[in-house]
Motif scaffolding. Structure first.
Motif, short mmCIF file in Angstrom:
data_model
loop_
_atom_site.label_atom_id
_atom_site.label_comp_id
_atom_site.label_asym_id
_atom_site.label_seq_id
_atom_site.Cartn_x
_atom_site.Cartn_y
_atom_site.Cartn_z
N VAL A 4 0.82 -8.08 13.33
CA VAL A 4 -0.59 -8.71 13.56
C VAL A 4 -1.55 -8.19 12.65
CG1 VAL A 4 -2.19 -9.44 15.17
CG2 VAL A 4 0.27 -9.76 15.96
N ARG A 5 -1.63 -7.03 12.83
CA ARG A 5 -2.74 -6.06 12.10
C ARG A 5 -2.49 -4.59 11.91
NH1 ARG A 5 -7.34 -4.20 15.61
NH2 ARG A 5 -6.43 -4.22 17.85
N ARG A 6 -2.99 -4.05 10.98
CA ARG A 6 -2.85 -2.60 10.75
C ARG A 6 -4.07 -2.25 11.85
NH1 ARG A 6 -2.70 -2.05 5.54
NH2 ARG A 6 -0.91 -0.92 5.43
N LEU A 7 -3.84 -1.00 12.40
CA LEU A 7 -4.79 -0.13 12.94
C LEU A 7 -5.26 1.01 12.13
CD1 LEU A 7 -3.01 -0.08 16.69
CD2 LEU A 7 -4.58 -1.83 15.55
N GLY A 8 -6.51 1.02 11.95
CA GLY A 8 -7.05 1.84 11.24
C GLY A 8 -6.87 1.45 9.57
N ARG A 9 -7.36 2.43 8.87
CA ARG A 9 -7.22 2.16 7.28
C ARG A 9 -6.05 2.12 6.76
NH1 ARG A 9 -10.89 6.65 8.07
NH2 ARG A 9 -9.54 7.78 6.64
N SER A 10 -5.88 1.69 5.55
CA SER A 10 -4.27 1.64 4.88
C SER A 10 -4.05 2.98 4.23
CB SER A 10 -4.35 0.73 3.58
OG SER A 10 -5.14 1.05 2.70
N PRO A 11 -2.72 3.22 4.10
CA PRO A 11 -2.52 4.86 3.39
C PRO A 11 -3.38 4.88 1.96
CG PRO A 11 -0.55 3.64 4.27
CD PRO A 11 -1.53 2.74 4.30
N ARG A 12 -3.60 3.85 1.51
CA ARG A 12 -4.31 4.07 0.28
C ARG A 12 -5.77 4.42 0.36
NH1 ARG A 12 -2.69 -0.24 -3.34
NH2 ARG A 12 -1.19 1.21 -4.05
N GLU A 13 -6.18 3.82 1.35
CA GLU A 13 -7.66 4.08 1.66
C GLU A 13 -7.85 5.41 2.50
OE1 GLU A 13 -9.56 -0.28 3.20
OE2 GLU A 13 -8.06 0.69 4.49
N ARG A 14 -6.66 6.06 2.78
CA ARG A 14 -6.39 7.44 3.11
C ARG A 14 -6.29 8.29 2.27
NH1 ARG A 14 -3.42 5.07 7.27
NH2 ARG A 14 -1.63 6.62 6.81
N GLY A 15 -6.33 7.91 0.96
CA GLY A 15 -6.07 8.82 0.03
C GLY A 15 -4.52 8.96 -0.43
N SER A 16 -3.85 8.22 -0.08
CA SER A 16 -2.07 8.30 -0.50
C SER A 16 -2.14 8.35 -1.84
CB SER A 16 -1.57 7.35 0.33
OG SER A 16 0.00 7.56 -0.09
N LEU A 17 -1.40 8.95 -2.68
CA LEU A 17 -1.01 8.92 -3.96
C LEU A 17 0.15 8.33 -4.25
CD1 LEU A 17 -2.74 12.26 -4.85
CD2 LEU A 17 -3.87 10.02 -5.01
N ASN A 18 0.94 7.89 -3.11
CA ASN A 18 2.28 7.64 -3.25
C ASN A 18 2.65 5.93 -3.01
OD1 ASN A 18 3.05 10.14 -3.23
ND2 ASN A 18 3.29 10.50 -1.27
N ASN A 19 1.75 5.26 -3.79
CA ASN A 19 1.72 3.77 -3.58
C ASN A 19 1.68 3.23 -2.34
OD1 ASN A 19 1.83 3.70 -6.57
ND2 ASN A 19 4.09 4.05 -6.63
N GLY A 20 1.31 3.80 -1.38
CA GLY A 20 1.02 3.47 -0.25
C GLY A 20 1.94 3.71 0.88
N THR A 21 2.87 4.56 0.39
CA THR A 21 3.88 4.94 1.29
C THR A 21 3.13 6.18 2.11
OG1 THR A 21 5.01 6.37 -0.31
CG2 THR A 21 5.82 4.26 -0.11
N CYS A 22 3.17 6.10 3.50
CA CYS A 22 2.71 6.91 4.32
C CYS A 22 2.62 6.48 5.69
CB CYS A 22 1.14 7.15 3.91
SG CYS A 22 0.37 8.78 4.26
N PRO A 23 2.36 7.42 6.57
CA PRO A 23 2.39 6.79 7.93
C PRO A 23 1.43 5.89 8.40
CG PRO A 23 2.06 9.34 8.13
CD PRO A 23 1.88 8.77 6.55
#
Length: 78
Positions: A4-23
């Motif tokens: 339905v929705r993501r809770l919190g910010r996306s991995p990219r918004e949290r600074g992930s440098l791995n193309n969004g692969t992150c918890p």
């Protein structure tokens, strides 16, 4: 069951440098939550408190503190 929705910010918004692969944490159409995290079942199962257990179909998944804190404001009270 659908995401339905993501809770919190996306991995990219949290600074992930791995193309969004992150918890990540998601709310599902059933009202349950799904998490993407590191499978730590083997390392942590023997350390579970005496009153905790997991079924064969369950895994112990670790999600970073940063990810959960970023999701906190989106988690419903009830």
């Amino acid at each position: 069951m659908e995401f339905v929705r993501r809770l919190g910010r996306s991995p990219r918004e949290r600074g992930s440098l791995n193309n969004g692969t992150c918890p990540d944490v998601f709310e599902l159409s059933s009202g349950d939550f799904a998490v993407i995290g590191t499978d730590m079942t083997e390392a942590l199962e023997g350390k579970l408190p005496p009153d905790a257990a997991r079924a064969n179909y369950e895994r112990i998944v670790v999600v970073s503190r940063e990810t959960f804190l970023a999701a906190k404001h989106d988690i419903p009270e009830a």
